[in-house]
Design a protein around this motif. Structure first.
Motif, mmCIF file in Angstrom:
data_model
loop_
_atom_site.group_PDB
_atom_site.id
_atom_site.type_symbol
_atom_site.label_atom_id
_atom_site.label_comp_id
_atom_site.label_asym_id
_atom_site.label_seq_id
_atom_site.Cartn_x
_atom_site.Cartn_y
_atom_site.Cartn_z
ATOM 1 N N TYR A 106 0.851 -1.198 -0.031
ATOM 2 C CA TYR A 106 -0.055 0.152 0.028
ATOM 3 C C TYR A 106 0.931 1.337 0.022
ATOM 4 O O TYR A 106 0.396 2.301 -0.671
ATOM 5 N N ASP A 107 1.907 1.027 0.732
ATOM 6 C CA ASP A 107 2.971 2.323 0.845
ATOM 7 C C ASP A 107 3.535 2.614 -0.912
ATOM 8 O O ASP A 107 3.985 3.548 -0.940
ATOM 9 N N ALA A 108 3.690 1.534 -1.522
ATOM 10 C CA ALA A 108 4.311 1.698 -2.946
ATOM 11 C C ALA A 108 3.421 2.043 -3.802
ATOM 12 O O ALA A 108 3.608 2.159 -5.021
ATOM 13 N N TYR A 109 1.731 2.106 -3.611
ATOM 14 C CA TYR A 109 1.017 2.398 -4.498
ATOM 15 C C TYR A 109 1.367 3.870 -5.127
ATOM 16 O O TYR A 109 1.565 4.891 -4.239
ATOM 17 N N SER A 110 1.129 3.963 -6.388
ATOM 18 C CA SER A 110 1.505 5.260 -6.989
ATOM 19 C C SER A 110 0.227 5.709 -8.010
ATOM 20 O O SER A 110 0.149 6.859 -8.227
ATOM 21 N N GLY A 111 -0.808 5.032 -8.023
ATOM 22 C CA GLY A 111 -1.939 5.376 -9.021
ATOM 23 C C GLY A 111 -1.508 5.142 -10.407
ATOM 24 O O GLY A 111 -2.668 5.397 -11.066
ATOM 25 N N THR A 112 -0.588 4.796 -10.750
ATOM 26 C CA THR A 112 -0.364 4.483 -12.454
ATOM 27 C C THR A 112 -0.592 3.081 -12.712
ATOM 28 O O THR A 112 0.197 2.238 -12.048
ATOM 29 N N ASN A 113 -1.099 2.827 -13.767
ATOM 30 C CA ASN A 113 -1.293 1.484 -14.177
ATOM 31 C C ASN A 113 0.000 0.427 -14.448
ATOM 32 O O ASN A 113 -0.097 -0.637 -14.104
ATOM 33 N N PRO A 114 0.861 0.913 -15.045
ATOM 34 C CA PRO A 114 2.136 0.368 -15.124
ATOM 35 C C PRO A 114 2.773 -0.164 -13.820
ATOM 36 O O PRO A 114 3.592 -0.951 -14.004
ATOM 37 N N ASP A 115 2.514 0.516 -12.813
ATOM 38 C CA ASP A 115 3.249 0.084 -11.407
ATOM 39 C C ASP A 115 2.695 -1.165 -11.106
ATOM 40 O O ASP A 115 1.298 -1.578 -10.697
ATOM 41 N N ALA A 116 3.595 -1.974 -10.691
ATOM 42 C CA ALA A 116 3.123 -3.537 -10.269
ATOM 43 C C ALA A 116 2.239 -3.431 -9.071
ATOM 44 O O ALA A 116 1.222 -4.102 -8.809
ATOM 45 N N ALA A 117 2.584 -2.630 -7.927
ATOM 46 C CA ALA A 117 1.930 -2.738 -6.862
ATOM 47 C C ALA A 117 0.460 -1.969 -6.994
ATOM 48 O O ALA A 117 -0.320 -2.296 -6.331
ATOM 49 N N THR A 118 0.365 -1.019 -7.945
ATOM 50 C CA THR A 118 -0.882 -0.370 -8.149
ATOM 51 C C THR A 118 -1.810 -1.132 -8.973
ATOM 52 O O THR A 118 -3.003 -1.173 -8.555
ATOM 53 N N ARG A 119 -1.209 -2.043 -9.719
ATOM 54 C CA ARG A 119 -2.148 -3.087 -10.346
ATOM 55 C C ARG A 119 -2.726 -4.103 -9.450
ATOM 56 O O ARG A 119 -3.793 -4.584 -9.584
#
Length: 236
Positions: A106-119
């Motif tokens: 959750y701390d690594a969430y960036s809101g951009t689709n390419p990001d693995a944590a976000t997906r």
């Protein structure tokens, strides 16, 4: 035929665990959790070979073939017992693994689709209908929430029935109220139980197979007339 069907089902269960792990792998770091799935796929593949040996040995009434069949079934049975034990061990570890990893994701969430944590987070929140770790208020402590400064959570927190949801915390009725941690743990433990039950079911089938093969072996060993009949001899 039964062995081939069993092999197909075991391989399917193992593959299902692998596919699901790919969806949830960010939430636990211990790759050894996949060991039961690897073993069960190996057992499924081995069952194809066992089926061929069993068919040939039964048709030809080969004592050596039947003995080999029993030994292989015994090894498969032991392997399935190991799968059950490992399944219970890793099932118990799932909760600690998720609890240790979920905050980092959750701390690594960036809101951009390419990001693995976000997906990963968006997928889990939509799939399990949850929001945040324990509830949607957990988002207020994340780096993403503080940077965006719009008092909103990701759209993946919006209920499917809320068509005009923007993720705003001023409209909490539009958001999923349940946290994701407990649901992720429950999902992963359910998956591990599939492996355990599959292994237990086919261990019972292996016992039945060993029993039948042993009966045939005993008949060949103790019945001289049966031996002569098979070999084409005469019995005076």
């Amino acid at each position: 035929m039964l062995a081939k069907a069993a092999a197909g089902i075991l391989c399917y269960v193992g593959a299902y665990v692998f596919i699901t792990y790919d969806d949830y792998d960010h939430f636990f770091e211990d790759v050894y959790t996949l060991i039961p799935a690897v073993v069960i796929i190996a057992v499924g593949t081995l069952l194809f070979i066992i089926g061929l040996i069993g068919c040939c040995a039964t048709i030809r009434e080969s004592r050596c073939g039947l003995a080999t069949f029993v030994i292989i079934l015994l090894l498969v049975f032991i392997t399935e017992v190991v799968v059950v034990v490992l399944g219970y061990i890793y099932r118990a570890k799932v909760e600690d693994e998720v609890d240790h990893s979920i905050q980092k994701v959750y701390d690594a969430y960036s809101g951009t689709n390419p990001d693995a944590a976000t997906r990963a987070i968006d997928y889990v929140q939509r799939q399990l209908r949850c929001c945040g770790i324990h509830n949607y208020s957990d988002w207020e402590n994340t780096k993403w929430f503080k940077e965006t400064k719009n008092n909103s959570v990701p759209l993946s927190c919006c209920k499917a029935s809320s068509t005009n949801c923007t993720g705003s915390l001023t409209h909490p009725m539009d958001l999923y109220s349940e946290g994701c941690e407990a649901l992720v743990v429950k999902k992963l433990q359910e998956i591990m139980m599939y492996v355990i039950w599959a292994a237990l079911a086919f261990a019972a089938i292996q016992l039945l197979g060993m029993l039948c093969a042993c009966i045939v072996l005993c008949r060949r060993s103790r019945d001289p007339a049966y031996e002569l009949l098979i070999t084409g001899g005469t019995y005076a």
